[in-house]
Design a protein around this motif. Structure first.
Motif, PDB file in Angstrom:
ATOM      1  N   ARG A 100      -7.848   2.485  -6.144  1.00 18.60           N
ATOM      2  CA  ARG A 100      -7.091   1.270  -5.792  1.00 18.60           C
ATOM      3  C   ARG A 100      -5.633   1.404  -6.217  1.00 18.60           C
ATOM      4  O   ARG A 100      -4.719   0.949  -5.510  1.00 18.60           O
ATOM      5  CB  ARG A 100      -7.724   0.040  -6.458  1.00 18.60           C
ATOM      6  CG  ARG A 100      -7.089  -1.286  -6.000  1.00 18.60           C
ATOM      7  CD  ARG A 100      -7.300  -1.474  -4.521  1.00 18.60           C
ATOM      8  NE  ARG A 100      -6.795  -2.747  -4.023  1.00 18.60           N
ATOM      9  CZ  ARG A 100      -5.563  -2.943  -3.548  1.00 18.60           C
ATOM     10  NH1 ARG A 100      -4.690  -1.940  -3.545  1.00 18.60           N
ATOM     11  NH2 ARG A 100      -5.199  -4.123  -3.070  1.00 18.60           N
ATOM     12  N   ALA A 101      -5.402   2.033  -7.361  1.00 18.24           N
ATOM     13  CA  ALA A 101      -4.029   2.242  -7.822  1.00 18.24           C
ATOM     14  C   ALA A 101      -3.288   3.198  -6.889  1.00 18.24           C
ATOM     15  O   ALA A 101      -2.110   2.983  -6.570  1.00 18.24           O
ATOM     16  CB  ALA A 101      -4.035   2.776  -9.254  1.00 18.24           C
ATOM     17  N   PHE A 102      -3.952   4.244  -6.436  1.00 23.30           N
ATOM     18  CA  PHE A 102      -3.337   5.148  -5.463  1.00 23.30           C
ATOM     19  C   PHE A 102      -3.015   4.402  -4.167  1.00 23.30           C
ATOM     20  O   PHE A 102      -1.950   4.597  -3.570  1.00 23.30           O
ATOM     21  CB  PHE A 102      -4.270   6.324  -5.158  1.00 23.30           C
ATOM     22  CG  PHE A 102      -4.033   7.530  -6.017  1.00 23.30           C
ATOM     23  CD1 PHE A 102      -2.891   8.303  -5.861  1.00 23.30           C
ATOM     24  CD2 PHE A 102      -4.946   7.901  -6.987  1.00 23.30           C
ATOM     25  CE1 PHE A 102      -2.667   9.418  -6.652  1.00 23.30           C
ATOM     26  CE2 PHE A 102      -4.736   9.015  -7.787  1.00 23.30           C
ATOM     27  CZ  PHE A 102      -3.592   9.774  -7.618  1.00 23.30           C
ATOM     28  N   TYR A 103      -3.927   3.561  -3.742  1.00 26.33           N
ATOM     29  CA  TYR A 103      -3.725   2.801  -2.505  1.00 26.33           C
ATOM     30  C   TYR A 103      -2.507   1.893  -2.629  1.00 26.33           C
ATOM     31  O   TYR A 103      -1.671   1.817  -1.721  1.00 26.33           O
ATOM     32  CB  TYR A 103      -4.980   1.980  -2.209  1.00 26.33           C
ATOM     33  CG  TYR A 103      -4.957   1.257  -0.885  1.00 26.33           C
ATOM     34  CD1 TYR A 103      -5.360   1.898   0.286  1.00 26.33           C
ATOM     35  CD2 TYR A 103      -4.545  -0.069  -0.801  1.00 26.33           C
ATOM     36  CE1 TYR A 103      -5.349   1.231   1.504  1.00 26.33           C
ATOM     37  CE2 TYR A 103      -4.528  -0.739   0.407  1.00 26.33           C
ATOM     38  CZ  TYR A 103      -4.936  -0.087   1.558  1.00 26.33           C
ATOM     39  OH  TYR A 103      -4.914  -0.757   2.763  1.00 26.33           O
ATOM     40  N   GLU A 104      -2.401   1.207  -3.754  1.00 20.78           N
ATOM     41  CA  GLU A 104      -1.292   0.278  -3.963  1.00 20.78           C
ATOM     42  C   GLU A 104       0.039   1.018  -4.029  1.00 20.78           C
ATOM     43  O   GLU A 104       1.038   0.579  -3.452  1.00 20.78           O
ATOM     44  CB  GLU A 104      -1.524  -0.511  -5.253  1.00 20.78           C
ATOM     45  CG  GLU A 104      -0.539  -1.641  -5.485  1.00 20.78           C
ATOM     46  CD  GLU A 104      -0.678  -2.767  -4.472  1.00 20.78           C
ATOM     47  OE1 GLU A 104       0.270  -3.562  -4.349  1.00 20.78           O
ATOM     48  OE2 GLU A 104      -1.731  -2.839  -3.791  1.00 20.78           O
ATOM     49  N   ARG A 105       0.049   2.143  -4.723  1.00 19.67           N
ATOM     50  CA  ARG A 105       1.295   2.887  -4.901  1.00 19.67           C
ATOM     51  C   ARG A 105       1.738   3.608  -3.624  1.00 19.67           C
ATOM     52  O   ARG A 105       2.874   4.071  -3.532  1.00 19.67           O
ATOM     53  CB  ARG A 105       1.140   3.902  -6.037  1.00 19.67           C
ATOM     54  CG  ARG A 105       1.169   3.262  -7.430  1.00 19.67           C
ATOM     55  CD  ARG A 105       2.504   2.549  -7.649  1.00 19.67           C
ATOM     56  NE  ARG A 105       2.737   2.162  -9.019  1.00 19.67           N
ATOM     57  CZ  ARG A 105       2.592   0.927  -9.493  1.00 19.67           C
ATOM     58  NH1 ARG A 105       2.167  -0.043  -8.694  1.00 19.67           N
ATOM     59  NH2 ARG A 105       2.865   0.645 -10.750  1.00 19.67           N
ATOM     60  N   SER A 106       0.861   3.722  -2.645  1.00 19.08           N
ATOM     61  CA  SER A 106       1.213   4.428  -1.403  1.00 19.08           C
ATOM     62  C   SER A 106       1.559   3.476  -0.265  1.00 19.08           C
ATOM     63  O   SER A 106       1.740   3.908   0.873  1.00 19.08           O
ATOM     64  CB  SER A 106       0.047   5.327  -0.964  1.00 19.08           C
ATOM     65  OG  SER A 106      -1.100   4.545  -0.658  1.00 19.08           O
ATOM     66  N   SER A 107       1.688   2.191  -0.563  1.00 20.70           N
ATOM     67  CA  SER A 107       1.851   1.186   0.497  1.00 20.70           C
ATOM     68  C   SER A 107       3.129   1.360   1.310  1.00 20.70           C
ATOM     69  O   SER A 107       3.187   0.952   2.471  1.00 20.70           O
ATOM     70  CB  SER A 107       1.819  -0.222  -0.109  1.00 20.70           C
ATOM     71  OG  SER A 107       2.854  -0.379  -1.065  1.00 20.70           O
ATOM     72  N   ASN A 108       4.151   1.972   0.728  1.00 21.15           N
ATOM     73  CA  ASN A 108       5.427   2.132   1.442  1.00 21.15           C
ATOM     74  C   ASN A 108       5.560   3.482   2.137  1.00 21.15           C
ATOM     75  O   ASN A 108       6.584   3.741   2.771  1.00 21.15           O
ATOM     76  CB  ASN A 108       6.599   1.948   0.468  1.00 21.15           C
ATOM     77  CG  ASN A 108       6.697   0.525  -0.053  1.00 21.15           C
ATOM     78  OD1 ASN A 108       6.424  -0.431   0.670  1.00 21.15           O
ATOM     79  ND2 ASN A 108       7.078   0.380  -1.316  1.00 21.15           N
ATOM     80  N   GLN A 109       4.556   4.320   2.021  1.00 26.28           N
ATOM     81  CA  GLN A 109       4.623   5.636   2.653  1.00 26.28           C
ATOM     82  C   GLN A 109       3.986   5.573   4.038  1.00 26.28           C
ATOM     83  O   GLN A 109       2.858   5.111   4.184  1.00 26.28           O
ATOM     84  CB  GLN A 109       3.920   6.674   1.775  1.00 26.28           C
ATOM     85  CG  GLN A 109       4.564   6.809   0.391  1.00 26.28           C
ATOM     86  CD  GLN A 109       3.952   7.918  -0.426  1.00 26.28           C
ATOM     87  OE1 GLN A 109       3.554   8.951   0.110  1.00 26.28           O
ATOM     88  NE2 GLN A 109       3.877   7.730  -1.734  1.00 26.28           N
TER      89      GLN A 109
END
Length: 203
Positions: free
Chosen positions: A52-61
Motif C-alpha cells: 500500500r505504501a508503494f502504491y501511494e508513493r507511485s501515484s504521480n508516476q
C-alpha cells in the motif's frame, strides 16, 4: 527482500525463476464460508502495508510499467468489478485479531494510504516506517522503484495451508511452530483462546 529483488544493486542480475519464501499461512473456512487465518497474520498484514505504501508513493508516476505495477497491487488489496476497476472501500482482507481501534487504523490505512498523526497502532508505526524507507529508496534508486513491488508480488511465496476445520488448523499451527522458533507466550495464549472459544461455539 531488496537484496533478493535487486541483487548487487543491479536489476538485470535478477532471475525471474528465483523465489523468496516468506513462510506458511495456515487457514480454515469458518461456518460463514470465509477463510480465517490461524498463522501468518503478521506476515500478510505487513506485506499489505508495504504494498500500500508503494502504491501511494507511485501515484504521480505515469509510465506504463508503473501503471502495470499499480494494477497488480490493486488486485492484491481491493476487490474489483468485472472491468478490474478497484473499489478502495472494499478490501480483500479484514482483521479479527487486533483490537477494535487497531483494526480500524489498519483498514483505514489500506483504504486511504495515509496513517494520520493520531494513529498509534503498530500498523501505523510500520506504515510510516515503510513510507520513509520507500522515499529513501526512490531517492537513491529512482529507476528501480517499480521493480521491487513487482518482484515481491511475482516471486515472493506465502505458502497457503488450508485445514479442514479450526482444530486441524490449530494443530498445524502448533506443529509448525514447535519445530521451528519457540512459540512466544502471546502465540500460545492466542492458540488457546481459539480452542477455548471454539469449544464454546464462538468465533
Amino acid at each position: 527482500l531488496f537484496a533478493f529483488a535487486i541483487p548487487e544493486d543491479d536489476t538485470s542480475l535478477f532471475k525471474r525463476e528465483d523465489k523468496y519464501y516468506l513462510g506458511p499461512i495456515v487457514t480454515f473456512k469458518n461456518e460463514g464460508g470465509k477463510q480465517e487465518i490461524i498463522d501468518g497474520q503478521q506476515r500478510l498484514t505487513t506485506l499489505l502495508l508495504l504494498l500500500r505504501a508503494f502504491y501511494e508513493r507511485s501515484s504521480n508516476q505515469k509510465d506504463s510499467e508503473t501503471k502495470s505495477m499499480r494494477k497488480m497491487i490493486e488486485q492484491c488489496i481491493w476487490k474489483t468489478d468485472e472491468f478490474d476497476k478497484p473499489d478502495q472501500n472494499a478490501l480483500k482482507i479484514d482483521s479479527e485479531v487486533a483490537t477494535d481501534e487497531d483494526k480500524g487504523e489498519f483498514l483505514e490505512i489500506l483504504k486511504s494510504g495515509k496513517a494520520d498523526d493520531g494513529f498509534k497502532s503498530r500498523y501505523a508505526e510500520n506504515y510510516r516506517f515503510f513510507e520513509k524507507k520507500i522515499d529513501a529508496f526512490l531517492s537513491d534508486y529512482p529507476s528501480y522503484f517499480r521493480y521491487l513491488p513487482v518482484r515481491i508480488l511475482n516471486n515472493c511465496i506465502l505458502l497457503p495451508i488450508e485445514a479442514d476445520n479450526q482444530d486441524s488448523a490449530l494443530q498445524i499451527f502448533s506443529t509448525l511452530n514447535d519445530r521451528g522458533k519457540p512459540l512466544s507466550d502471546a502465540d500460545i495464549f492466542k492458540a488457546q483462546c481459539y480452542k477455548h472459544y471454539a469449544a464454546m461455539g464462538l468465533r
